[in-house]
Scaffold this motif. Structure first.
Motif, PDB file in Angstrom:
ATOM      1  N   PRO A 184      -0.768 -14.234 -17.920  1.00 40.48           N
ATOM      2  CA  PRO A 184      -2.294 -14.809 -17.609  1.00 40.48           C
ATOM      3  C   PRO A 184      -2.817 -14.204 -16.495  1.00 40.48           C
ATOM      4  CG  PRO A 184      -0.819 -16.636 -18.551  1.00 40.48           C
ATOM      5  CD  PRO A 184       0.158 -15.377 -18.259  1.00 40.48           C
ATOM      6  N   LEU A 185      -1.977 -13.773 -15.472  1.00 39.47           N
ATOM      7  CA  LEU A 185      -2.414 -13.398 -14.246  1.00 39.47           C
ATOM      8  C   LEU A 185      -2.645 -11.929 -14.128  1.00 39.47           C
ATOM      9  CD1 LEU A 185      -0.601 -15.725 -11.630  1.00 39.47           C
ATOM     10  CD2 LEU A 185      -3.366 -15.665 -12.125  1.00 39.47           C
ATOM     11  N   GLU A 186      -2.356 -11.102 -15.130  1.00 48.42           N
ATOM     12  CA  GLU A 186      -2.005  -9.551 -14.818  1.00 48.42           C
ATOM     13  C   GLU A 186      -3.390  -8.968 -14.576  1.00 48.42           C
ATOM     14  OE1 GLU A 186      -0.372  -8.147 -18.652  1.00 48.42           O
ATOM     15  OE2 GLU A 186       1.769  -8.167 -17.750  1.00 48.42           O
ATOM     16  N   GLY A 187      -4.598  -9.605 -15.210  1.00 48.23           N
ATOM     17  CA  GLY A 187      -5.911  -9.181 -14.942  1.00 48.23           C
ATOM     18  C   GLY A 187      -6.229  -9.360 -13.435  1.00 48.23           C
ATOM     19  N   ALA A 188      -5.882 -10.742 -13.046  1.00 45.62           N
ATOM     20  CA  ALA A 188      -6.271 -11.024 -11.742  1.00 45.62           C
ATOM     21  C   ALA A 188      -5.711 -10.335 -10.590  1.00 45.62           C
ATOM     22  CB  ALA A 188      -6.139 -12.500 -11.633  1.00 45.62           C
ATOM     23  N   LEU A 189      -4.369 -10.062 -10.963  1.00 41.33           N
ATOM     24  CA  LEU A 189      -3.533  -9.317 -10.063  1.00 41.33           C
ATOM     25  C   LEU A 189      -4.008  -7.768  -9.832  1.00 41.33           C
ATOM     26  CD1 LEU A 189       0.009 -10.687 -10.868  1.00 41.33           C
ATOM     27  CD2 LEU A 189      -1.352 -11.173  -8.935  1.00 41.33           C
ATOM     28  N   GLY A 190      -4.489  -7.136 -11.137  1.00 37.63           N
ATOM     29  CA  GLY A 190      -4.732  -6.008 -11.245  1.00 37.63           C
ATOM     30  C   GLY A 190      -6.269  -5.721 -10.367  1.00 37.63           C
ATOM     31  N   ASP A 191      -7.064  -6.593 -10.487  1.00 33.41           N
ATOM     32  CA  ASP A 191      -8.108  -6.798  -9.724  1.00 33.41           C
ATOM     33  C   ASP A 191      -7.914  -6.866  -8.175  1.00 33.41           C
ATOM     34  OD1 ASP A 191     -11.204  -7.170  -9.151  1.00 33.41           O
ATOM     35  OD2 ASP A 191     -10.495  -9.281  -8.845  1.00 33.41           O
ATOM     36  N   TRP A 192      -7.014  -7.901  -7.785  1.00 39.12           N
ATOM     37  CA  TRP A 192      -6.522  -7.892  -6.483  1.00 39.12           C
ATOM     38  C   TRP A 192      -6.040  -6.660  -5.839  1.00 39.12           C
ATOM     39  CZ3 TRP A 192      -2.964 -12.526  -4.822  1.00 39.12           C
ATOM     40  CH2 TRP A 192      -2.883 -12.557  -3.588  1.00 39.12           C
ATOM     41  N   HIS A 193      -5.246  -5.783  -6.845  1.00 40.83           N
ATOM     42  CA  HIS A 193      -4.647  -4.518  -6.266  1.00 40.83           C
ATOM     43  C   HIS A 193      -5.830  -3.386  -6.073  1.00 40.83           C
ATOM     44  CE1 HIS A 193      -0.320  -4.235  -6.287  1.00 40.83           C
ATOM     45  NE2 HIS A 193      -0.173  -4.911  -7.542  1.00 40.83           N
ATOM     46  N   ALA A 194      -7.013  -3.552  -6.903  1.00 44.03           N
ATOM     47  CA  ALA A 194      -7.910  -2.698  -6.889  1.00 44.03           C
ATOM     48  C   ALA A 194      -8.699  -3.112  -5.411  1.00 44.03           C
ATOM     49  CB  ALA A 194      -8.953  -2.841  -7.873  1.00 44.03           C
ATOM     50  N   ARG A 195      -8.740  -4.322  -5.110  1.00 41.67           N
ATOM     51  CA  ARG A 195      -9.677  -4.548  -3.896  1.00 41.67           C
ATOM     52  C   ARG A 195      -9.301  -4.393  -2.676  1.00 41.67           C
ATOM     53  NH1 ARG A 195     -10.430  -9.893  -3.283  1.00 41.67           N
ATOM     54  NH2 ARG A 195      -9.256 -10.746  -4.952  1.00 41.67           N
ATOM     55  N   LEU A 196      -7.633  -4.558  -2.620  1.00 44.65           N
ATOM     56  CA  LEU A 196      -7.004  -3.955  -1.476  1.00 44.65           C
ATOM     57  C   LEU A 196      -7.143  -2.482  -1.146  1.00 44.65           C
ATOM     58  CD1 LEU A 196      -3.632  -6.287  -1.610  1.00 44.65           C
ATOM     59  CD2 LEU A 196      -5.926  -6.424  -0.183  1.00 44.65           C
ATOM     60  N   SER A 197      -7.098  -1.785  -2.372  1.00 44.46           N
ATOM     61  CA  SER A 197      -7.049  -0.204  -2.284  1.00 44.46           C
ATOM     62  C   SER A 197      -8.325  -0.050  -1.977  1.00 44.46           C
ATOM     63  CB  SER A 197      -6.857   0.141  -3.731  1.00 44.46           C
ATOM     64  OG  SER A 197      -5.422   0.197  -4.148  1.00 44.46           O
ATOM     65  N   ALA A 198      -9.474  -0.655  -2.283  1.00 45.08           N
ATOM     66  CA  ALA A 198     -10.730  -0.271  -1.911  1.00 45.08           C
ATOM     67  C   ALA A 198     -11.085  -0.496  -0.472  1.00 45.08           C
ATOM     68  CB  ALA A 198     -11.954  -1.155  -2.643  1.00 45.08           C
ATOM     69  N   ARG A 199     -10.332  -1.553   0.212  1.00 46.76           N
ATOM     70  CA  ARG A 199     -10.415  -1.617   1.608  1.00 46.76           C
ATOM     71  C   ARG A 199      -9.885  -0.666   2.144  1.00 46.76           C
ATOM     72  NH1 ARG A 199      -8.104  -7.685   2.388  1.00 46.76           N
ATOM     73  NH2 ARG A 199      -7.863  -6.723   4.641  1.00 46.76           N
ATOM     74  N   GLY A 200      -8.720  -0.395   1.678  1.00 45.29           N
ATOM     75  CA  GLY A 200      -7.952   0.513   2.389  1.00 45.29           C
ATOM     76  C   GLY A 200      -8.630   2.032   2.566  1.00 45.29           C
ATOM     77  N   ARG A 201      -9.121   2.350   1.115  1.00 41.53           N
ATOM     78  CA  ARG A 201     -10.025   3.495   1.300  1.00 41.53           C
ATOM     79  C   ARG A 201     -11.129   3.691   2.451  1.00 41.53           C
ATOM     80  NH1 ARG A 201     -10.337   7.688  -2.629  1.00 41.53           N
ATOM     81  NH2 ARG A 201     -11.745   9.359  -1.562  1.00 41.53           N
ATOM     82  N   ALA A 202     -11.856   2.189   2.091  1.00 43.95           N
ATOM     83  CA  ALA A 202     -13.160   2.104   3.257  1.00 43.95           C
ATOM     84  C   ALA A 202     -12.686   2.046   4.739  1.00 43.95           C
ATOM     85  CB  ALA A 202     -13.611   0.526   2.912  1.00 43.95           C
ATOM     86  N   MET A 203     -11.496   1.667   5.088  1.00 47.30           N
ATOM     87  CA  MET A 203     -10.935   1.587   6.341  1.00 47.30           C
ATOM     88  C   MET A 203     -10.819   3.123   6.827  1.00 47.30           C
ATOM     89  SD  MET A 203      -8.517  -1.617   6.872  1.00 47.30           S
ATOM     90  CE  MET A 203      -8.898  -3.031   6.866  1.00 47.30           C
ATOM     91  N   LEU A 204     -10.439   4.030   5.836  1.00 47.68           N
ATOM     92  CA  LEU A 204     -10.347   5.379   6.098  1.00 47.68           C
ATOM     93  C   LEU A 204     -11.545   6.066   6.453  1.00 47.68           C
ATOM     94  CD1 LEU A 204      -7.591   6.707   3.543  1.00 47.68           C
ATOM     95  CD2 LEU A 204      -7.200   6.089   5.951  1.00 47.68           C
ATOM     96  N   THR A 205     -12.610   5.743   5.530  1.00 44.16           N
ATOM     97  CA  THR A 205     -13.785   6.166   5.690  1.00 44.16           C
ATOM     98  C   THR A 205     -14.656   5.775   7.095  1.00 44.16           C
ATOM     99  OG1 THR A 205     -14.526   6.160   3.407  1.00 44.16           O
ATOM    100  CG2 THR A 205     -16.364   6.360   4.804  1.00 44.16           C
ATOM    101  N   GLY A 206     -14.235   4.488   7.380  1.00 41.78           N
ATOM    102  CA  GLY A 206     -14.920   3.812   8.829  1.00 41.78           C
ATOM    103  C   GLY A 206     -14.056   4.439   9.996  1.00 41.78           C
ATOM    104  N   ALA A 207     -12.844   4.713   9.757  1.00 46.22           N
ATOM    105  CA  ALA A 207     -12.340   5.418  11.174  1.00 46.22           C
ATOM    106  C   ALA A 207     -12.696   6.963  11.308  1.00 46.22           C
ATOM    107  CB  ALA A 207     -10.749   5.609  10.621  1.00 46.22           C
ATOM    108  N   ALA A 208     -13.090   7.735  10.030  1.00 46.87           N
ATOM    109  CA  ALA A 208     -13.552   9.021  10.083  1.00 46.87           C
ATOM    110  C   ALA A 208     -15.035   8.777  10.941  1.00 46.87           C
ATOM    111  CB  ALA A 208     -13.500   9.597   8.762  1.00 46.87           C
TER     112      ALA A 208
END
Length: 242
Positions: free
Chosen positions: A208-232
């Protein structure tokens, strides 16, 4: 070395605003907040900006998605007053929080991977895994009022001791409280968590939580990518500032 952009092209507030899809009032607000360096003034008192201000604005707007508006503001304020180390510390703290959130997600996945069917409600007498609201709240690092709020929202279902009326959390209720706490750390709202926990109780598994966990993974990855952009962009601004 970057060029010194404090001289050269002069920009009006409207020029800077249009380039970034903002209002001129937003530009003035950012300057007053210290996100942008102080503007120059014409002999008649009108604000003038330079490409250096445009670089500061780009850095700020790039920092917001990864670090949030508040931290991005504090970073730019520190940089513009020459406190670069303070700005770097703020960035480091955001990265540390992201790492902590990744560990929290991993903990949720590990907990759910081994999750079995919820045990049936036991007798009124306390069992070996039972606990009361105060100790459980301390274990989770939250207030007892938060557990009561979760109970009201249907996230946890403690039973009542028939003699004292105190809330008693058995192993299933403790598991639900831990899961609710971890999902709240992941940014989920109570109304989003309640049906997930209800499904976990019924299904006794991770599905039941697979979809939520997948979304959570995606949001963390998006934050990490955004941090790289911000750092640049922040690095580019620091180089241009000199």
């Amino acid at each position: 070395m970057g060029r010194n952009l404090q001289t050269g092209e002069r920009l009006r507030p409207v020029d800077l605003a249009r380039r970034h899809g903002l209002s001129t009032q937003a530009i003035r607000n950012y300057e007053e907040a210290g996100i942008l360096p102080a503007a120059g003034r014409t002999p008649t008192g009108y604000r003038t900006y330079t490409p250096l201000h445009a670089g500061a604005l780009r850095a700020f707007l790039a920092l917001v998605p990864g670090h949030g508006h508040r931290t991005a503001t504090s970073v730019m304020q520190a940089v513009n007053r020459g406190a670069d180390d303070a700005a770097f510390r703020l960035v480091d703290e955001s990265h540390a929080q992201l790492l902590d959130d990744r560990r929290t997600l991993q903990a949720v996945e590990v907990a759910l991977r081994d999750l079995g069917p919820a045990p049936a409600a036991g007798p009124a007498a306390s069992g070996p895994g039972d606990t009361f609201i105060g100790p459980l709240a301390r274990r989770l690092g939250i207030r007892p009022a938060t557990l009561r709020k979760w109970e009201h929202a249907g996230l946890v279902h403690p039973r009542r001791d028939p003699q004292t009326g105190y809330r008693v959390y058995d192993e299933a209720a403790v598991r639900d409280a831990r899961l609710a706490h971890q999902l709240r750390r992941g940014g989920y709202l109570l109304e989003q968590i309640a049906p997930l926990i209800a499904q976990v109780r019924a299904a006794g598994g991770l599905e039941p939580l697979e979809g939520a966990l997948g979304d959570w993974h995606a949001r963390l990855s998006a934050r990490g990518r955004a941090m790289l952009t911000g750092a640049a962009e922040l690095d580019a601004y620091l180089r241009e500032r000199g």
